[in-house]
Scaffold this motif. Sequence first.
Motif, PDB file in Angstrom:
ATOM      1  N   ARG A  57     -38.777 -18.335  -4.690  1.00  0.00           N
ATOM      2  CA  ARG A  57     -37.564 -19.392  -3.624  1.00  0.00           C
ATOM      3  C   ARG A  57     -38.400 -20.207  -2.986  1.00  0.00           C
ATOM      4  O   ARG A  57     -39.159 -19.463  -1.605  1.00  0.00           O
ATOM      5  N   PHE A  58     -37.909 -21.016  -3.208  1.00  0.00           N
ATOM      6  CA  PHE A  58     -38.233 -22.128  -2.573  1.00  0.00           C
ATOM      7  C   PHE A  58     -37.095 -23.252  -2.085  1.00  0.00           C
ATOM      8  O   PHE A  58     -35.602 -23.355  -2.346  1.00  0.00           O
ATOM      9  N   MET A  59     -37.490 -23.479  -0.870  1.00  0.00           N
ATOM     10  CA  MET A  59     -36.588 -24.147  -0.243  1.00  0.00           C
ATOM     11  C   MET A  59     -35.661 -25.592  -0.618  1.00  0.00           C
ATOM     12  O   MET A  59     -37.320 -25.726  -0.901  1.00  0.00           O
ATOM     13  N   GLY A  60     -35.086 -25.700  -0.629  1.00  0.00           N
ATOM     14  CA  GLY A  60     -34.030 -27.053  -0.596  1.00  0.00           C
ATOM     15  C   GLY A  60     -34.406 -26.288  -1.917  1.00  0.00           C
ATOM     16  O   GLY A  60     -34.008 -27.929  -2.791  1.00  0.00           O
ATOM     17  N   SER A  61     -33.780 -26.013  -2.845  1.00  0.00           N
ATOM     18  CA  SER A  61     -33.737 -26.030  -4.342  1.00  0.00           C
ATOM     19  C   SER A  61     -32.067 -24.771  -5.205  1.00  0.00           C
ATOM     20  O   SER A  61     -32.017 -23.843  -4.304  1.00  0.00           O
ATOM     21  N   ALA A  62     -31.992 -25.850  -5.959  1.00  0.00           N
ATOM     22  CA  ALA A  62     -30.445 -25.685  -6.735  1.00  0.00           C
ATOM     23  C   ALA A  62     -30.901 -24.051  -7.761  1.00  0.00           C
ATOM     24  O   ALA A  62     -29.892 -24.208  -8.663  1.00  0.00           O
ATOM     25  N   GLN A  63     -31.871 -24.385  -7.759  1.00  0.00           N
ATOM     26  CA  GLN A  63     -32.795 -23.104  -9.199  1.00  0.00           C
ATOM     27  C   GLN A  63     -31.410 -22.379  -9.240  1.00  0.00           C
ATOM     28  O   GLN A  63     -31.183 -21.843 -10.284  1.00  0.00           O
ATOM     29  N   PHE A  64     -31.668 -21.337  -8.496  1.00  0.00           N
ATOM     30  CA  PHE A  64     -30.994 -19.964  -7.922  1.00  0.00           C
ATOM     31  C   PHE A  64     -29.674 -20.240  -8.296  1.00  0.00           C
ATOM     32  O   PHE A  64     -29.453 -21.341  -7.037  1.00  0.00           O
ATOM     33  N   PHE A  65     -28.464 -19.430  -7.530  1.00  0.00           N
ATOM     34  CA  PHE A  65     -26.875 -19.995  -7.243  1.00  0.00           C
ATOM     35  C   PHE A  65     -26.769 -17.998  -6.718  1.00  0.00           C
ATOM     36  O   PHE A  65     -27.370 -16.488  -7.765  1.00  0.00           O
ATOM     37  N   PRO A  66     -26.488 -17.902  -5.688  1.00  0.00           N
ATOM     38  CA  PRO A  66     -26.577 -18.830  -3.866  1.00  0.00           C
ATOM     39  C   PRO A  66     -28.251 -20.150  -4.228  1.00  0.00           C
ATOM     40  O   PRO A  66     -29.215 -19.380  -4.714  1.00  0.00           O
ATOM     41  N   HIS A  67     -27.999 -20.919  -3.667  1.00  0.00           N
ATOM     42  CA  HIS A  67     -29.038 -21.870  -3.859  1.00  0.00           C
ATOM     43  C   HIS A  67     -29.822 -21.431  -2.336  1.00  0.00           C
ATOM     44  O   HIS A  67     -29.535 -20.295  -1.363  1.00  0.00           O
ATOM     45  N   VAL A  68     -31.433 -21.889  -2.593  1.00  0.00           N
ATOM     46  CA  VAL A  68     -31.943 -22.063  -1.202  1.00  0.00           C
ATOM     47  C   VAL A  68     -31.806 -22.690  -0.388  1.00  0.00           C
ATOM     48  O   VAL A  68     -32.246 -23.405  -1.277  1.00  0.00           O
ATOM     49  N   ASN A  69     -31.329 -22.595   1.169  1.00  0.00           N
ATOM     50  CA  ASN A  69     -31.565 -23.512   1.590  1.00  0.00           C
ATOM     51  C   ASN A  69     -32.493 -24.094   2.219  1.00  0.00           C
ATOM     52  O   ASN A  69     -33.855 -23.681   2.113  1.00  0.00           O
ATOM     53  N   GLY A  70     -32.553 -25.420   2.321  1.00  0.00           N
ATOM     54  CA  GLY A  70     -33.798 -26.070   2.655  1.00  0.00           C
ATOM     55  C   GLY A  70     -34.317 -25.656   4.260  1.00  0.00           C
ATOM     56  O   GLY A  70     -33.320 -25.519   4.682  1.00  0.00           O
ATOM     57  N   GLY A  71     -35.399 -26.192   5.155  1.00  0.00           N
ATOM     58  CA  GLY A  71     -35.625 -27.049   5.959  1.00  0.00           C
ATOM     59  C   GLY A  71     -34.687 -28.268   7.178  1.00  0.00           C
ATOM     60  O   GLY A  71     -35.340 -28.739   8.073  1.00  0.00           O
ATOM     61  N   PHE A  72     -33.783 -28.810   6.139  1.00  0.00           N
ATOM     62  CA  PHE A  72     -33.292 -30.247   6.905  1.00  0.00           C
ATOM     63  C   PHE A  72     -32.986 -29.516   8.206  1.00  0.00           C
ATOM     64  O   PHE A  72     -31.302 -30.102   7.684  1.00  0.00           O
ATOM     65  N   ALA A  73     -33.088 -28.764   9.458  1.00  0.00           N
ATOM     66  CA  ALA A  73     -32.148 -28.115  10.123  1.00  0.00           C
ATOM     67  C   ALA A  73     -32.960 -28.264  11.304  1.00  0.00           C
ATOM     68  O   ALA A  73     -34.179 -27.446  11.149  1.00  0.00           O
ATOM     69  N   GLU A  74     -32.360 -28.178  11.839  1.00  0.00           N
ATOM     70  CA  GLU A  74     -32.747 -27.547  13.861  1.00  0.00           C
ATOM     71  C   GLU A  74     -33.116 -26.632  14.049  1.00  0.00           C
ATOM     72  O   GLU A  74     -34.507 -26.982  14.537  1.00  0.00           O
ATOM     73  N   TYR A  75     -33.295 -25.481  12.649  1.00  0.00           N
ATOM     74  CA  TYR A  75     -33.928 -24.292  12.813  1.00  0.00           C
ATOM     75  C   TYR A  75     -34.277 -23.697  11.918  1.00  0.00           C
ATOM     76  O   TYR A  75     -33.363 -23.890  10.969  1.00  0.00           O
ATOM     77  N   VAL A  76     -35.436 -23.556  11.100  1.00  0.00           N
ATOM     78  CA  VAL A  76     -35.406 -22.390  10.045  1.00  0.00           C
ATOM     79  C   VAL A  76     -36.317 -20.486  10.172  1.00  0.00           C
ATOM     80  O   VAL A  76     -37.119 -21.444  11.491  1.00  0.00           O
ATOM     81  N   ALA A  77     -35.689 -19.854   9.100  1.00  0.00           N
ATOM     82  CA  ALA A  77     -36.292 -19.132   9.553  1.00  0.00           C
ATOM     83  C   ALA A  77     -37.088 -18.129   8.064  1.00  0.00           C
ATOM     84  O   ALA A  77     -36.331 -18.719   7.136  1.00  0.00           O
ATOM     85  N   VAL A  78     -38.037 -18.753   8.530  1.00  0.00           N
ATOM     86  CA  VAL A  78     -39.255 -17.864   7.396  1.00  0.00           C
ATOM     87  C   VAL A  78     -40.763 -16.953   7.090  1.00  0.00           C
ATOM     88  O   VAL A  78     -40.365 -16.282   8.687  1.00  0.00           O
ATOM     89  N   GLN A  79     -40.961 -16.600   6.453  1.00  0.00           N
ATOM     90  CA  GLN A  79     -41.755 -15.109   6.831  1.00  0.00           C
ATOM     91  C   GLN A  79     -43.083 -15.985   7.535  1.00  0.00           C
ATOM     92  O   GLN A  79     -43.456 -17.020   7.344  1.00  0.00           O
ATOM     93  N   PRO A  80     -43.240 -15.083   8.121  1.00  0.00           N
ATOM     94  CA  PRO A  80     -44.809 -16.094   9.468  1.00  0.00           C
ATOM     95  C   PRO A  80     -45.423 -16.069   8.110  1.00  0.00           C
ATOM     96  O   PRO A  80     -46.571 -17.055   8.180  1.00  0.00           O
ATOM     97  N   GLU A  81     -45.792 -15.894   7.257  1.00  0.00           N
ATOM     98  CA  GLU A  81     -47.184 -16.531   6.051  1.00  0.00           C
ATOM     99  C   GLU A  81     -47.033 -18.039   5.519  1.00  0.00           C
ATOM    100  O   GLU A  81     -47.797 -18.507   5.368  1.00  0.00           O
ATOM    101  N   GLN A  82     -45.731 -17.810   6.056  1.00  0.00           N
ATOM    102  CA  GLN A  82     -45.725 -19.688   5.424  1.00  0.00           C
ATOM    103  C   GLN A  82     -45.202 -20.822   6.305  1.00  0.00           C
ATOM    104  O   GLN A  82     -45.643 -22.090   5.968  1.00  0.00           O
ATOM    105  N   CYS A  83     -46.054 -20.001   7.836  1.00  0.00           N
ATOM    106  CA  CYS A  83     -46.881 -21.277   8.784  1.00  0.00           C
ATOM    107  C   CYS A  83     -47.520 -20.470   8.206  1.00  0.00           C
ATOM    108  O   CYS A  83     -48.804 -20.053   8.551  1.00  0.00           O
ATOM    109  N   ILE A  84     -48.163 -22.206   8.243  1.00  0.00           N
ATOM    110  CA  ILE A  84     -49.653 -22.530   8.598  1.00  0.00           C
ATOM    111  C   ILE A  84     -49.719 -23.671  10.214  1.00  0.00           C
ATOM    112  O   ILE A  84     -49.457 -24.099  10.073  1.00  0.00           O
ATOM    113  N   PRO A  85     -50.501 -22.665  11.444  1.00  0.00           N
ATOM    114  CA  PRO A  85     -50.450 -23.406  12.260  1.00  0.00           C
ATOM    115  C   PRO A  85     -51.798 -24.431  11.917  1.00  0.00           C
ATOM    116  O   PRO A  85     -52.668 -24.384  11.433  1.00  0.00           O
TER     117      PRO A  85
END
Length: 346
Positions: free
Chosen positions: A113-141
Motif C-alpha cells: 500500500r503505497f501512498m498516492g498510488s492508483a495501483q489498487f482500487f480503491p486507490h491509496v490516498n497520498g499525503g498532500f493534505a493538512e493531516y495524514v494518518a499512518v502507522q507509527p513505524e512509517q514515521c522517522i523522527p
Amino acid sequence: MQQKRVNAVVISQAHEVSYQPHDMTWEETQALVKVERGGICGSDIHYFLHGRAGMSILKAPMVLGHELIGRVEYAPAGSGLAAGQPVAVNPSFPCRRCSLCHEGKANLCRAMRFMGSAQFFPHVNGGFAEYVAVQPEQCIPYDPQADPRAIAFAEPLAVCIHAVRQAGDLVGKKVLVTGAGPIGCLVIAAARAAGAAHITATDLSERCRSLALEMGADAAVDPRDEALTAGWASDGGVYDVSMEASGAPAAIASMVAYTRPGGTIIQLGMGVPEIAYPVGSLLVKELVLKGSFRFNGEFETAVRWLESKRIDPLPLLSAEMPMREAAPALALAADKGRAAKVQLTF
C-alpha cells in the motif's frame, strides 16, 4: 475508527487538480501527522498530465503525494513517538505476511500500500493534505535542527540509495548515469557518497547537466554529442556500472554498448513498457542487468544522510509553493526547462 475532515490536493480522472475538503478516516493505533511540506514526484506529474503513472491508472479521485514531512499531532501509546516531534513519513506499507516480505524484499510486496498510488482500487490516498494518518513505524523522527527542505527529499533519496545498493560495491568504479532529473542527480550524489571514482551524467537539458555537476558528477554530456560519446563503446565499453534514470528508450538501449564486459546495468527510470533491446550484446558481454524499484530499508538511511548533510539536495529545489497552488506547482514541476524539484508547503 475516527473521521477527520481535512483539506487535500485531489486529482480527478480528468487530471484536474483541486485543493478541497477530504474525509480522512483513521484509527487510534495510527499516528496522526500534521503535514508541513511535500515534494512533487514524477509519478504525481504523470497522474497530472496523463491520468496514469506506468501501469497505475486513475479510476476515481485520489489525494496525491508521497514525499512528506510533518509533525506528530497524535502518537499512540507505546509507539515511541511524541506530539510535536518532526518526522519524515515513509509512504510504503507492505503486508508483512507474504513470502517476499518474509524474504526481506518488502519493496516487491504484491500487496504494497503505497501512498498516492492508483495501483489498487480503491486507490491509496497520498499525503498532500493538512493531516495524514499512518502507522507509527512509517514515521522517522529527525533532528529538529535539520533543514526541513532537505529532509523532504528522503523518499527520492531512498530510491537512489537502493539503486546504488543494487549496483554493489562502487568504490573506485567508473559510473555512468543517464538522465539528470531529480532522481538521476540524487543517484549521482549517492554514488559519490558510496565511493565512485568517476561519474559521468547525460541529459538532453543543459540545465539538468549543470545540476548534475553541482550534485557531484565529474562530467555532464549531451548524449546527442557523438564527438563526446563515440569513445564510450570502445573495447566493449568503458563504464563499470551504468545507472539508467531517464526511462528514454535510446538511453536504455545505449547502456549495453557503454558498459564494460562483466559490468552492471541498473534500470530505475520508468519509460515506455516495451523497447527494442540489444540482448545479444548483453549476453556476449556477460552484463548483469538489474531493476531497481522503490526502496527496501533505505528510507531511514536517507533521513540520516540528509540530517547529517552527507548529501545536500537543495541545489535541486527549484521552488516552494503553497498547497492551494498545487495545480500551477505541478505544471512548473513538469517543465524540465524551468524546474527540478518543487515542494508544496502548508
